[in-house]
Scaffold this active site. Structure first.
Site, short mmCIF file in Angstrom:
data_model
loop_
_atom_site.label_atom_id
_atom_site.label_comp_id
_atom_site.label_asym_id
_atom_site.label_seq_id
_atom_site.Cartn_x
_atom_site.Cartn_y
_atom_site.Cartn_z
N PHE A 174 0.90 -1.14 -0.44
CA PHE A 174 0.01 -0.01 -0.06
C PHE A 174 0.74 1.48 0.04
O PHE A 174 1.97 1.64 1.16
CB PHE A 174 -0.77 -0.34 1.27
N GLY A 182 2.81 12.79 4.60
CA GLY A 182 1.95 11.87 5.75
C GLY A 182 0.75 11.92 6.02
O GLY A 182 -0.25 11.22 5.05
N ARG A 371 -0.20 0.82 39.23
CA ARG A 371 0.44 0.34 37.85
C ARG A 371 -0.06 0.32 36.66
O ARG A 371 0.87 -0.20 35.27
CB ARG A 371 2.41 0.98 38.11
N GLY A 444 15.19 -3.87 37.60
CA GLY A 444 16.06 -3.98 36.59
C GLY A 444 16.06 -5.38 35.98
O GLY A 444 15.76 -5.05 35.02
N GLU A 467 -0.22 4.42 9.51
CA GLU A 467 -1.87 5.51 9.20
C GLU A 467 -2.30 6.48 9.95
O GLU A 467 -3.51 6.22 9.81
CB GLU A 467 -2.40 4.25 9.79
#
Length: 698
Positions: A174, A182, A371, A444, A467
């Site tokens: 494509f 863009g 989190r 870590g 996109e």
């Protein structure tokens, strides 16, 4: 050929070693009977209040789809080619193994016509997205993006080529994006001139070079190319064309076409052949024009049946939306793997504890749950949303293919474009942030390659820009909403703008169901930001600003939050509707909490605007939002390990030492570390010489 052969042997060696790899006993460190230093995942699983298999069926799309996916997983897992290496491959190795795996899944008969066998193809794409986004891209760039554009924009002239594409006799790509354009697709500069019965393609300057075309660099034989069409000296605007790129016998680029590679990229994207392309008087038949709604006549004229320039542009909206809807799923999967690895590791990792007490799993701590659990809630909630979005889009495409030209279908096209233009950004922002947070939440060890969190974060990073760059897409969504309001269209075919019919009021007290409070706040916020944006645009124009300047100056505090709120509320509503249809009461009860956690976590970012705009005053609303989210995170801590079990891919596909389903993160880490035992550095002689020389100087 020698280079390819040597690379093939190296990859085969890597695959075979991975296939025969077993965690080593590490007897010098621990005995096989030694208890794991971490907590037990099974202990967490025992806390769940629902049936794990029933939940897996629900979250994986139903029994039929789950069986299809499990069959594909089983096929891949038993093939040594699909064993993941424990080291980072270079670009040539990744390209080759992606090609070999693509060939294998075709040989297995897994790649099918996405329209004729929708369920099978959908199951395959979901599996490949979880397994390797490069391999998934290799398939979808042809089957979804190229073939979707060819099918939706072409006509019976292109039937033979469509058949060949469905049989994988050709490889498509494509080609829309250019070096200097863009998101602003209407200003692309590639030229297609119709003269003397031929289409002639040219790249007028370096800015018009086609770039970032997936599959192009090495494999593509054909492309859907977007260019400015010139007929009789007049520019008729951007149109789509399907052209042949390479000779099907030699696989060399055809005369007038130059093709190259975009170069190395982070994450799994080195496995995707992103390429560039230029044209110099490339000639082809006028049948290359994708002529749904327009055509070129033998006597050199351009004819069309479009009612307006907007209708002409809408023909390509469906083709562009295919990719964006699919990318919503990338955000879902990014949240899914972030939650899986982060939660499993946090459930077994022990650190700190009460005085004179045992160390606690870090998942026990509210901050760690904050989190990670919103990422889990997002994966599940947006997953429900996308499932409905994909189904509605499939229905839309089916109508397009039957030649439906109704006004209602035109409105659906606009809604698909508007909704995908804000939901793709929201989903991918959440996904990339979730992976970054999970990496840090794993400390870590999360930085190691074998955790896969950094690799996955890099892999999903470009979902924010391909996109369409996210912030630009968001503007298209707000433009859609402004247009709907201006035209007085208060409903939409898919129902996403039905909030326009509401007459929201300010906060009048907290209701028992937290979701009712969230929906009420969003409805008010959407009306507030929509009216504020409309007013700000009007004021700018009164000052003399043109429409372009006015829109730019009203993005940050009005149009941008409008589009984001539109995406979030639609996701929340559709997810809630899906959950209410679940028959199993225990699963439904848990998922209700999940949807509410997602809703509250998204609303948090709008609290300031809700207070500034006057929706609420005093502390009650903001305090209850925060308290409810904290309470839900606490109650879901006993469910979350089993929830990620229902979402997660098999261990061989996840390939994370920290996120393995057996919960033996430390053993997997040590197993990997012991394969890297070092006796003597390769540069030891030089190092000794340097040290001895420095000693002699003393």
């Amino acid at each position: 050929q020698l280079s390819v052969s040597m690379t093939s042997r190296r990859l085969l060696d890597v695959s075979l070693r991975m296939a025969s790899h077993r965690p080593i006993s590490c007897r010098s460190i621990m005995t096989s009977s030694s208890p794991s230093p971490g907590a037990s995942l099974d202990d967490w699983r025992k806390k769940a209040t629902f049936d794990g298999q029933k939940m897996r069926v629900i979250l994986q799309g139903g029994e039929d789809k789950l069986k299809l996916k499990d069959d594909i997983w089983h096929t891949l897992e038993k093939d040594p080619l699909f064993k993941k290496p424990s080291r980072q491959l270079n670009m040539d190795e990744m390209r080759l193994i992606t090609h070999q795996r693509w060939k294998k899944i075709i040989d297995y008969g897994l790649v099918v016509d996405p329209y004729a066998e929708y369920e099978k193809f959908s199951a395959l794409i979901e599996v490949l997205e979880e397994y390797d986004t490069a391999l998934q891209g290799r398939v979808t760039l042809h089957s979804n993006v190229f073939m979707g554009a060819l099918t939706s924009m072409g006509t019976e002239k292109h039937a033979k080529l469509i058949d060949r594409g469905n049989r994988n006799e050709i490889v498509g790509c494509f080609a829309l994006t250019e070096l200097s354009h863009g998101s602003n697709t209407q200003q692309i500069q590639t030229i297609a001139t119709y003269e003397n019965g031929k289409l002639i393609f040219n790249t007028p300057n370096i800015g018009a070079m086609k770039v970032w075309c997936g599959n192009l660099a090495l494999s593509a034989t054909h492309a859907v190319v977007f260019a400015q069409l010139y007929v009789g000296g007049k520019c008729e605007g951007v149109h789509g064309f399907v052209i042949q790129l390479r000779d099907e016998k030699t696989h060399r680029a055809l005369p007038g076409i130059k093709i190259g590679d975009m170069g190395e990229k982070p994450g799994q994207w080195n496995g995707v052949e992103n390429g560039w392309m230029t044209f110099e008087n490339y000639r082809c038949s006028p049948d290359a024009l994708l002529n749904r709604g327009c055509d070129l006549t033998p006597d050199g004229r351009y004819v069309h049946s479009f009612k307006s320039d907007r209708d002409k542009k809408s023909v390509s909206l469906g083709a562009l939306s295919i990719g964006r809807i699919g990318i919503v799923g990338k955000g879902v999967n990014a949240c899914r793997v972030a939650a899986t690895i982060g939660i499993r590791y946090s459930a077994v990792r022990k650190q700190f504890g009460p005085p004179n007490g045992e160390e606690l799993p870090i998942l026990s701590y509210p901050l760690q749950r904050r989190r990670l659990l919103p990422a889990l809630a997002a994966a599940i909630s947006i997953g429900f949303f996308q499932e409905k979005m994909v189904d509605l889009f499939a229905q839309y495409m089916a109508r397009v293919l039957t030649g439906d030209k109704s006004d209602e279908l035109a409105e659906t096209s606009k809604e698909v474009h508007g909704l995908s233009s804000c939901c793709k950004p929201r989903s991918t922002w959440l996904g990339v942030n979730a992976l970054a947070e999970a990496r840090a939440a794993c400390g870590g060890h999360g930085f190691l390659y074998v955790s896969r969190l950094n690799e996955l974060r890099d892999t999903y990073d470009p979902s924010q820009t391909f996109e369409g760059e996210n912030n630009i897409l968001v503007q298209q969504a707000s433009n859609y909403l402004l247009s709907q309001k201006k035209q007085g269209i208060l409903t939409s075919p898919m129902g996403s703008t039905d909030f326009l019919k509401a007459r929201p009021t300010t906060f009048g007290g907290w209701k028992e169901d937290s979701l009712q409070n969230v929906i009420s706040a969003y409805e008010w916020l959407l009306h507030y930001t929509l009216n504020k944006t409309e007013k700000a645009l009007g004021e700018r124009k009164k000052r003399g600003d043109d429409g372009f300047t006015a829109r730019n100056e009203t993005q940050i505090d009005t149009a941008h939050p409008l589009a984001i709120a539109y995406a979030e509320m639609t996701m929340i509503r559709w997810a809630d509707e899906a959950v209410e249809e679940i028959e199993d009461e225990k699963c439904r009860c848990v998922l209700r909490r999940v949807i509410r956690l997602f809703a509250l976590s998204q609303l948090q970012s709008h609290l300031a605007l809700l207070y500034i705009g006057g929706y609420c005053t005093g502390s009650e609303f903001g305090t209850r939002v925060k308290e409810e989210q904290l309470s839900l995170e606490s109650s879901l801590s006993s469910e979350c390990v089993s929830l990620v079990d229902a979402l997660a891919p098999p261990d061989f596909a996840l390939a994370s030492a920290l996120g393995s389903s057996d919960g033996r993160a430390y053993e997997h880490l040590v197993s990997d570390l012991r394969t890297r035992e070092v006796d003597r550095a390769s540069f030891a002689d030089d190092l000794l010489k340097i040290m001895q020389t420095n000693k002699a100087k003393l």
